[in-house]
Design an enzyme around this catalytic site. Structure first.
Site, PDB file in Angstrom:
ATOM      1  N   GLY A   1       0.777  -1.181   0.075  1.00 17.75           N
ATOM      2  CA  GLY A   1      -0.019  -0.106  -0.574  1.00 17.75           C
ATOM      3  C   GLY A   1       0.773   1.116   0.127  1.00 17.75           C
ATOM      4  O   GLY A   1       2.171   0.957  -0.193  1.00 17.75           O
ATOM      5  N   ASN A   2      -0.013   2.577   0.028  1.00 20.52           N
ATOM      6  CA  ASN A   2       0.791   3.417   0.620  1.00 20.52           C
ATOM      7  C   ASN A   2       0.345   3.972   1.720  1.00 20.52           C
ATOM      8  O   ASN A   2      -0.520   4.136   1.837  1.00 20.52           O
ATOM      9  CB  ASN A   2       0.858   4.429  -1.042  1.00 20.52           C
TER      10      ASN A   2
END
Ligand code: C5P
Length: 244
Positions: free
Chosen positions: A29-30
Protein backbone atom coordinates in the site's frame (compact mmCIF):
# COMPACT_ATOMS: atom_id res chain seq x y z
CA UNK A 1 -27.02 29.33 -6.15
CA UNK A 2 -29.24 26.76 -7.83
CA UNK A 3 -26.88 26.56 -10.79
CA UNK A 4 -23.15 26.48 -10.15
CA UNK A 5 -20.59 26.81 -12.95
CA UNK A 6 -20.52 23.03 -13.36
CA UNK A 7 -24.27 22.54 -13.24
CA UNK A 8 -25.42 19.65 -15.40
CA UNK A 9 -21.93 18.17 -15.75
CA UNK A 10 -20.73 14.80 -14.56
CA UNK A 11 -17.43 14.36 -12.79
CA UNK A 12 -15.53 11.31 -11.64
CA UNK A 13 -12.80 11.65 -9.04
CA UNK A 14 -10.46 8.93 -7.79
CA UNK A 15 -8.96 9.12 -4.33
CA UNK A 16 -6.97 7.18 -1.73
CA UNK A 17 -4.27 4.59 -2.21
CA UNK A 18 -4.63 1.25 -3.93
CA UNK A 19 -3.78 -1.92 -2.02
CA UNK A 20 -2.23 -4.80 -3.90
CA UNK A 21 -2.69 -8.12 -2.09
CA UNK A 22 0.22 -10.47 -1.51
CA UNK A 23 -1.64 -13.12 0.43
CA UNK A 24 -4.92 -13.19 2.39
CA UNK A 25 -3.54 -10.94 5.15
CA UNK A 26 -0.93 -8.70 3.48
CA UNK A 27 -0.82 -6.07 0.81
CA UNK A 28 1.42 -3.42 -0.73
CA UNK A 29 0.00 0.00 0.00
CA UNK A 30 0.97 3.64 0.26
CA UNK A 31 0.51 6.64 2.52
CA UNK A 32 -2.25 8.40 0.62
CA UNK A 33 -5.02 9.50 3.01
CA UNK A 34 -7.67 10.31 0.42
CA UNK A 35 -8.19 13.82 1.82
CA UNK A 36 -7.34 15.71 -1.38
CA UNK A 37 -9.64 13.69 -3.62
CA UNK A 38 -12.51 13.95 -1.14
CA UNK A 39 -12.02 17.73 -1.00
CA UNK A 40 -12.13 17.84 -4.82
CA UNK A 41 -15.29 15.71 -5.01
CA UNK A 42 -16.99 18.02 -2.50
CA UNK A 43 -15.84 21.17 -4.34
CA UNK A 44 -17.04 19.89 -7.73
CA UNK A 45 -20.33 18.93 -6.18
CA UNK A 46 -20.68 22.37 -4.58
CA UNK A 47 -20.08 23.87 -8.05
CA UNK A 48 -23.06 21.96 -9.39
CA UNK A 49 -21.55 18.80 -10.88
CA UNK A 50 -22.87 15.36 -10.07
CA UNK A 51 -19.94 13.38 -8.82
CA UNK A 52 -18.82 9.77 -8.72
CA UNK A 53 -16.10 9.42 -6.10
CA UNK A 54 -14.02 6.29 -6.61
CA UNK A 55 -12.23 5.56 -3.36
CA UNK A 56 -9.38 3.15 -2.81
CA UNK A 57 -8.07 2.89 0.76
CA UNK A 58 -8.66 6.13 2.70
CA UNK A 59 -7.78 7.17 6.27
CA UNK A 60 -10.62 9.61 6.73
CA UNK A 61 -14.42 9.35 6.57
CA UNK A 62 -15.86 9.40 3.07
CA UNK A 63 -18.59 11.92 2.24
CA UNK A 64 -22.12 10.80 2.64
CA UNK A 65 -23.45 8.86 -0.28
CA UNK A 66 -26.45 10.22 -2.16
CA UNK A 67 -27.01 7.23 -4.40
CA UNK A 68 -30.55 8.17 -5.27
CA UNK A 69 -30.25 11.03 -7.71
CA UNK A 70 -33.92 11.70 -7.07
CA UNK A 71 -32.91 12.91 -3.61
CA UNK A 72 -30.34 15.25 -5.10
CA UNK A 73 -31.44 18.85 -5.45
CA UNK A 74 -30.19 21.57 -7.74
CA UNK A 75 -28.06 22.87 -4.87
CA UNK A 76 -26.86 19.40 -3.99
CA UNK A 77 -26.52 17.22 -7.05
CA UNK A 78 -25.75 13.59 -6.46
CA UNK A 79 -22.58 12.25 -5.05
CA UNK A 80 -21.99 8.56 -5.16
CA UNK A 81 -19.09 6.73 -3.56
CA UNK A 82 -17.64 3.58 -5.12
CA UNK A 83 -15.08 1.53 -3.24
CA UNK A 84 -12.18 -0.24 -4.93
CA UNK A 85 -9.13 -2.13 -3.67
CA UNK A 86 -6.51 -2.72 -6.34
CA UNK A 87 -5.23 -0.66 -9.27
CA UNK A 88 -6.93 -3.04 -11.71
CA UNK A 89 -10.29 -2.56 -9.96
CA UNK A 90 -9.75 1.20 -9.96
CA UNK A 91 -8.97 1.12 -13.68
CA UNK A 92 -12.14 -0.80 -14.43
CA UNK A 93 -14.37 1.64 -12.52
CA UNK A 94 -12.58 4.75 -13.85
CA UNK A 95 -12.94 3.55 -17.43
CA UNK A 96 -16.63 2.86 -16.89
CA UNK A 97 -17.50 6.21 -15.28
CA UNK A 98 -14.90 8.09 -17.33
CA UNK A 99 -16.84 7.21 -20.47
CA UNK A 100 -19.83 9.25 -19.27
CA UNK A 101 -17.94 12.05 -17.56
CA UNK A 102 -17.26 15.64 -18.57
CA UNK A 103 -14.51 15.93 -15.97
CA UNK A 104 -12.11 13.21 -14.75
CA UNK A 105 -9.74 13.81 -11.84
CA UNK A 106 -7.14 11.15 -11.00
CA UNK A 107 -6.13 11.99 -7.45
CA UNK A 108 -5.63 8.41 -6.30
CA UNK A 109 -2.17 7.13 -5.47
CA UNK A 110 -2.02 4.11 -7.74
CA UNK A 111 0.51 1.36 -7.06
CA UNK A 112 2.83 1.21 -10.04
CA UNK A 113 3.56 -2.46 -9.30
CA UNK A 114 1.62 -5.38 -7.90
CA UNK A 115 2.78 -8.79 -6.71
CA UNK A 116 3.06 -11.11 -9.72
CA UNK A 117 1.16 -13.82 -7.86
CA UNK A 118 -1.34 -13.93 -5.04
CA UNK A 119 -0.57 -16.61 -2.44
CA UNK A 120 -3.84 -18.35 -1.56
CA UNK A 121 -2.60 -18.99 1.97
CA UNK A 122 -0.47 -16.82 4.24
CA UNK A 123 3.21 -16.70 3.27
CA UNK A 124 5.10 -18.32 6.15
CA UNK A 125 8.61 -17.84 7.43
CA UNK A 126 10.81 -20.90 7.56
CA UNK A 127 11.37 -22.22 11.06
CA UNK A 128 14.75 -23.77 10.30
CA UNK A 129 16.46 -21.05 8.25
CA UNK A 130 16.73 -17.27 8.00
CA UNK A 131 15.67 -17.30 4.37
CA UNK A 132 13.33 -14.57 3.23
CA UNK A 133 11.07 -14.82 0.19
CA UNK A 134 11.71 -12.73 -2.88
CA UNK A 135 8.54 -11.04 -4.05
CA UNK A 136 8.23 -10.62 -7.78
CA UNK A 137 6.36 -7.56 -8.95
CA UNK A 138 4.70 -6.74 -12.25
CA UNK A 139 3.69 -3.35 -13.65
CA UNK A 140 0.21 -2.01 -13.20
CA UNK A 141 -1.35 -0.15 -16.13
CA UNK A 142 -1.18 3.65 -16.14
CA UNK A 143 -4.87 4.42 -15.64
CA UNK A 144 -4.53 8.14 -16.39
CA UNK A 145 -2.76 7.55 -19.71
CA UNK A 146 -5.41 5.00 -20.59
CA UNK A 147 -8.17 7.53 -19.85
CA UNK A 148 -6.49 10.09 -22.11
CA UNK A 149 -6.14 7.49 -24.86
CA UNK A 150 -9.81 6.47 -24.59
CA UNK A 151 -10.85 10.11 -24.84
CA UNK A 152 -8.77 10.49 -27.98
CA UNK A 153 -10.35 7.42 -29.54
CA UNK A 154 -13.89 8.55 -28.71
CA UNK A 155 -13.34 12.18 -29.71
CA UNK A 156 -15.21 13.23 -26.56
CA UNK A 157 -14.68 16.65 -25.04
CA UNK A 158 -13.67 15.78 -21.54
CA UNK A 159 -11.35 17.54 -19.13
CA UNK A 160 -8.80 15.18 -17.61
CA UNK A 161 -6.76 16.14 -14.56
CA UNK A 162 -3.74 14.30 -13.14
CA UNK A 163 -1.70 14.65 -10.01
CA UNK A 164 2.02 14.32 -9.51
CA UNK A 165 3.58 13.65 -6.15
CA UNK A 166 7.27 14.32 -6.52
CA UNK A 167 9.67 13.71 -3.67
CA UNK A 168 12.19 15.91 -5.49
CA UNK A 169 15.55 16.86 -4.00
CA UNK A 170 17.86 19.86 -3.91
CA UNK A 171 18.94 19.28 -7.51
CA UNK A 172 15.57 18.81 -9.18
CA UNK A 173 12.73 21.24 -9.51
CA UNK A 174 9.41 19.41 -9.03
CA UNK A 175 7.70 21.79 -11.45
CA UNK A 176 10.17 20.87 -14.21
CA UNK A 177 9.46 17.22 -13.50
CA UNK A 178 5.78 18.09 -13.65
CA UNK A 179 6.03 19.63 -17.10
CA UNK A 180 7.57 16.46 -18.51
CA UNK A 181 4.93 14.38 -16.77
CA UNK A 182 2.09 16.52 -18.13
CA UNK A 183 3.37 15.95 -21.66
CA UNK A 184 3.85 12.23 -21.07
CA UNK A 185 0.40 11.70 -19.59
CA UNK A 186 -1.40 13.90 -22.10
CA UNK A 187 -3.90 15.28 -19.58
CA UNK A 188 -5.18 18.88 -19.57
CA UNK A 189 -4.15 19.87 -16.07
CA UNK A 190 -1.55 18.49 -13.72
CA UNK A 191 -1.40 19.32 -10.04
CA UNK A 192 2.20 18.98 -8.90
CA UNK A 193 3.03 18.65 -5.25
CA UNK A 194 6.11 17.78 -3.33
CA UNK A 195 5.76 14.91 -0.89
CA UNK A 196 7.87 13.29 1.76
CA UNK A 197 7.05 11.00 4.64
CA UNK A 198 5.58 13.84 6.69
CA UNK A 199 4.89 16.32 3.91
CA UNK A 200 1.48 16.47 2.19
CA UNK A 201 0.42 12.81 2.53
CA UNK A 202 -2.14 12.75 5.32
CA UNK A 203 -1.64 16.43 6.09
CA UNK A 204 -4.30 19.11 5.93
CA UNK A 205 -2.16 21.75 4.29
CA UNK A 206 -0.32 21.50 1.06
CA UNK A 207 1.72 23.39 -1.53
CA UNK A 208 0.97 22.74 -5.17
CA UNK A 209 1.50 24.13 -8.64
CA UNK A 210 -1.11 23.63 -11.34
CA UNK A 211 0.28 23.19 -14.84
CA UNK A 212 -1.89 23.19 -17.95
CA UNK A 213 -1.28 21.59 -21.32
CA UNK A 214 -2.38 24.75 -23.15
CA UNK A 215 -0.03 26.86 -21.04
CA UNK A 216 -2.94 29.06 -19.96
CA UNK A 217 -2.56 28.37 -16.29
CA UNK A 218 0.33 28.08 -13.98
CA UNK A 219 -0.94 28.73 -10.50
CA UNK A 220 0.55 28.08 -7.15
CA UNK A 221 -1.66 27.32 -4.19
CA UNK A 222 -0.39 27.17 -0.64
CA UNK A 223 -3.08 26.33 1.85
CA UNK A 224 -5.51 23.63 2.79
CA UNK A 225 -6.57 20.78 0.55
CA UNK A 226 -9.95 22.54 0.34
CA UNK A 227 -8.14 25.59 -1.08
CA UNK A 228 -6.49 23.37 -3.69
CA UNK A 229 -9.86 21.78 -4.49
CA UNK A 230 -11.50 25.19 -4.97
CA UNK A 231 -8.69 26.41 -7.22
CA UNK A 232 -8.94 23.27 -9.32
CA UNK A 233 -12.70 23.73 -9.58
CA UNK A 234 -12.12 27.31 -10.80
CA UNK A 235 -9.61 26.11 -13.42
CA UNK A 236 -12.07 23.46 -14.61
CA UNK A 237 -14.94 25.97 -14.74
CA UNK A 238 -12.78 28.33 -16.83
CA UNK A 239 -12.14 25.53 -19.32
CA UNK A 240 -15.80 24.55 -19.43
CA UNK A 241 -16.76 28.17 -20.13
CA UNK A 242 -14.18 28.37 -22.94
CA UNK A 243 -15.39 25.25 -24.73
CA UNK A 244 -19.10 26.05 -24.35
O1 C5P B 1 3.41 8.53 -13.03
P1 C5P B 1 2.90 9.05 -11.73
O2 C5P B 1 2.50 7.96 -10.77
O3 C5P B 1 3.77 10.07 -11.08
O4 C5P B 1 1.58 9.83 -12.12
C1 C5P B 1 0.68 10.29 -11.20
C2 C5P B 1 -0.66 10.47 -11.82
O5 C5P B 1 -0.97 9.32 -12.61
C3 C5P B 1 -1.77 10.57 -10.81
O6 C5P B 1 -2.81 11.33 -11.36
C4 C5P B 1 -2.18 9.11 -10.62
O7 C5P B 1 -3.51 9.01 -10.17
C5 C5P B 1 -2.01 8.56 -12.02
N1 C5P B 1 -1.59 7.15 -12.12
C6 C5P B 1 -2.40 6.26 -12.80
N2 C5P B 1 -2.01 4.94 -12.92
C7 C5P B 1 -0.85 4.52 -12.41
C8 C5P B 1 0.00 5.44 -11.74
C9 C5P B 1 -0.42 6.74 -11.61
O8 C5P B 1 -3.46 6.66 -13.26
N3 C5P B 1 -0.50 3.25 -12.54
Amino acid sequence: PSTGPLHGLRAVVSTGGTQEPLDPVRYLGNRSSGKQGIAIANALRAAGASVDLVAAHVDVPLPEDHPDTASATAEHPGLQVHRVGTALELQDVMNRFGELADVVVMTAAVADFRPATFAESKIKKSEDSDDAPVIELVRNPDILRGLVQRRQESGARRIIVGFAAETGDAATDPVEFGRAKLARKGCDLLCVNQVGTDLVFGQDSTKVTFLSADGAAERRVEGTKDDVARELTTLIAERVARTD
